[in-house]
Scaffold this motif. Structure first.
Motif, PDB file in Angstrom:
ATOM      1  N   ALA A  19       0.837  -1.209   0.000  1.00 14.80           N
ATOM      2  CA  ALA A  19       0.000   0.000   0.000  1.00 14.80           C
ATOM      3  C   ALA A  19       0.869   1.254   0.000  1.00 14.80           C
ATOM      4  CB  ALA A  19      -0.940   0.002   1.210  1.00 14.80           C
ATOM      5  N   PHE A  20       1.963   1.220   0.748  1.00 15.21           N
ATOM      6  CA  PHE A  20       2.881   2.368   0.776  1.00 15.21           C
ATOM      7  C   PHE A  20       3.452   2.613  -0.617  1.00 15.21           C
ATOM      8  CE2 PHE A  20       6.996   4.437   1.506  1.00 15.21           C
ATOM      9  CZ  PHE A  20       6.610   5.498   2.302  1.00 15.21           C
ATOM     10  N   ALA A  21       3.792   1.546  -1.327  1.00 12.58           N
ATOM     11  CA  ALA A  21       4.324   1.673  -2.688  1.00 12.58           C
ATOM     12  C   ALA A  21       3.279   2.296  -3.614  1.00 12.58           C
ATOM     13  CB  ALA A  21       4.766   0.315  -3.212  1.00 12.58           C
ATOM     14  N   GLU A  33      -5.961  13.502   0.009  1.00  6.21           N
ATOM     15  CA  GLU A  33      -6.442  12.579   1.045  1.00  6.21           C
ATOM     16  C   GLU A  33      -7.323  11.486   0.436  1.00  6.21           C
ATOM     17  OE1 GLU A  33      -8.431  14.987   3.955  1.00  6.21           O
ATOM     18  OE2 GLU A  33      -6.549  15.657   4.858  1.00  6.21           O
ATOM     19  N   ILE A  34      -8.233  11.876  -0.445  1.00  7.72           N
ATOM     20  CA  ILE A  34      -9.120  10.906  -1.097  1.00  7.72           C
ATOM     21  C   ILE A  34      -8.308   9.925  -1.940  1.00  7.72           C
ATOM     22  CG2 ILE A  34     -10.900  10.655  -2.887  1.00  7.72           C
ATOM     23  CD1 ILE A  34     -12.028  13.385  -1.800  1.00  7.72           C
ATOM     24  N   LEU A  35      -7.359  10.438  -2.713  1.00  7.20           N
ATOM     25  CA  LEU A  35      -6.541   9.579  -3.568  1.00  7.20           C
ATOM     26  C   LEU A  35      -5.668   8.638  -2.746  1.00  7.20           C
ATOM     27  CD1 LEU A  35      -5.567  12.182  -6.297  1.00  7.20           C
ATOM     28  CD2 LEU A  35      -7.221  10.303  -6.503  1.00  7.20           C
ATOM     29  N   VAL A  36      -5.133   9.122  -1.630  1.00  5.22           N
ATOM     30  CA  VAL A  36      -4.315   8.272  -0.760  1.00  5.22           C
ATOM     31  C   VAL A  36      -5.180   7.170  -0.156  1.00  5.22           C
ATOM     32  CG1 VAL A  36      -3.061   8.225   1.439  1.00  5.22           C
ATOM     33  CG2 VAL A  36      -2.497   9.945  -0.285  1.00  5.22           C
ATOM     34  N   GLU A  37      -6.385   7.503   0.260  1.00  7.40           N
ATOM     35  CA  GLU A  37      -7.294   6.482   0.800  1.00  7.40           C
ATOM     36  C   GLU A  37      -7.593   5.420  -0.255  1.00  7.40           C
ATOM     37  OE1 GLU A  37      -8.416   5.884   3.893  1.00  7.40           O
ATOM     38  OE2 GLU A  37      -7.114   7.522   4.548  1.00  7.40           O
ATOM     39  N   GLN A  38      -7.800   5.826  -1.505  1.00  6.89           N
ATOM     40  CA  GLN A  38      -8.025   4.867  -2.586  1.00  6.89           C
ATOM     41  C   GLN A  38      -6.792   3.993  -2.782  1.00  6.89           C
ATOM     42  OE1 GLN A  38      -9.052   7.348  -5.917  1.00  6.89           O
ATOM     43  NE2 GLN A  38     -11.224   7.360  -5.397  1.00  6.89           N
ATOM     44  N   GLY A  81      -6.306  -0.132  -2.662  1.00 10.31           N
ATOM     45  CA  GLY A  81      -5.907  -0.848  -3.867  1.00 10.31           C
ATOM     46  C   GLY A  81      -7.089  -1.004  -4.807  1.00 10.31           C
ATOM     47  N   GLY A  82      -6.968  -1.851  -5.786  1.00 11.77           N
ATOM     48  CA  GLY A  82      -8.071  -2.088  -6.711  1.00 11.77           C
ATOM     49  C   GLY A  82      -8.075  -1.106  -7.865  1.00 11.77           C
ATOM     50  N   PHE A 124      -6.037   6.622 -11.034  1.00 12.60           N
ATOM     51  CA  PHE A 124      -4.983   6.037 -11.860  1.00 12.60           C
ATOM     52  C   PHE A 124      -5.262   4.582 -12.223  1.00 12.60           C
ATOM     53  CE2 PHE A 124      -2.909   9.411  -9.454  1.00 12.60           C
ATOM     54  CZ  PHE A 124      -2.347  10.113 -10.480  1.00 12.60           C
ATOM     55  N   GLY A 125      -6.436   4.084 -11.903  1.00 11.22           N
ATOM     56  CA  GLY A 125      -6.686   2.666 -12.103  1.00 11.22           C
ATOM     57  C   GLY A 125      -5.904   1.901 -11.043  1.00 11.22           C
ATOM     58  N   THR A 126      -5.303   0.799 -11.423  1.00 13.94           N
ATOM     59  CA  THR A 126      -4.514   0.028 -10.474  1.00 13.94           C
ATOM     60  C   THR A 126      -3.153   0.668 -10.330  1.00 13.94           C
ATOM     61  OG1 THR A 126      -5.663  -1.972 -11.104  1.00 13.94           O
ATOM     62  CG2 THR A 126      -3.597  -2.253  -9.940  1.00 13.94           C
ATOM     63  N   LEU A 127      -2.832   1.113  -9.127  1.00  9.63           N
ATOM     64  CA  LEU A 127      -1.518   1.742  -8.878  1.00  9.63           C
ATOM     65  C   LEU A 127      -0.477   0.686  -8.601  1.00  9.63           C
ATOM     66  CD1 LEU A 127      -2.666   4.698  -6.621  1.00  9.63           C
ATOM     67  CD2 LEU A 127      -1.645   4.875  -8.876  1.00  9.63           C
TER      68      LEU A 127
END
Length: 82
Positions: A15-17, A64-69, A73-74, A79-82
């Motif tokens: 998740a950090f990656a 914040e929203i993007l980091v939560e996503q 994962g998923g 960005f789709g699958t990061l």
């Protein structure tokens, strides 16, 4: 501009990656982050998994929203699958 994304040590490496990839990719897809320095770092936090700090409240909330996503994962991230 500098955006600080603090991530709890308890967050898994995978998740950090994803959060690091988000920080690298965001300036290339959103012009409001074009000159942003987005820092992702590990820290000791007991209550929350992440904390984002930015002088612009709107940018802060978006990150914040993007980091939560990215934590989840998923495919539901910008960005789709990061």
């Amino acid at each position: 501009m500098k955006i600080d994304s603090a991530v709890a040590e308890s967050v898994p490496d995978e998740a950090f990656a994803r959060i690091e990839r988000l920080a690298k990719g965001l300036p290339s897809v959103d012009s409001s982050f074009k000159d942003a320095e987005i820092i992702v770092r590990r820290t000791t936090m007991d209550v929350v998994q992440t904390m984002v700090t930015d002088s612009d409240y709107s940018r802060q909330k978006l990150v914040e929203i993007l980091v939560e996503q990215a934590l989840r994962g998923g495919h539901d991230s910008l960005f789709g699958t990061l």
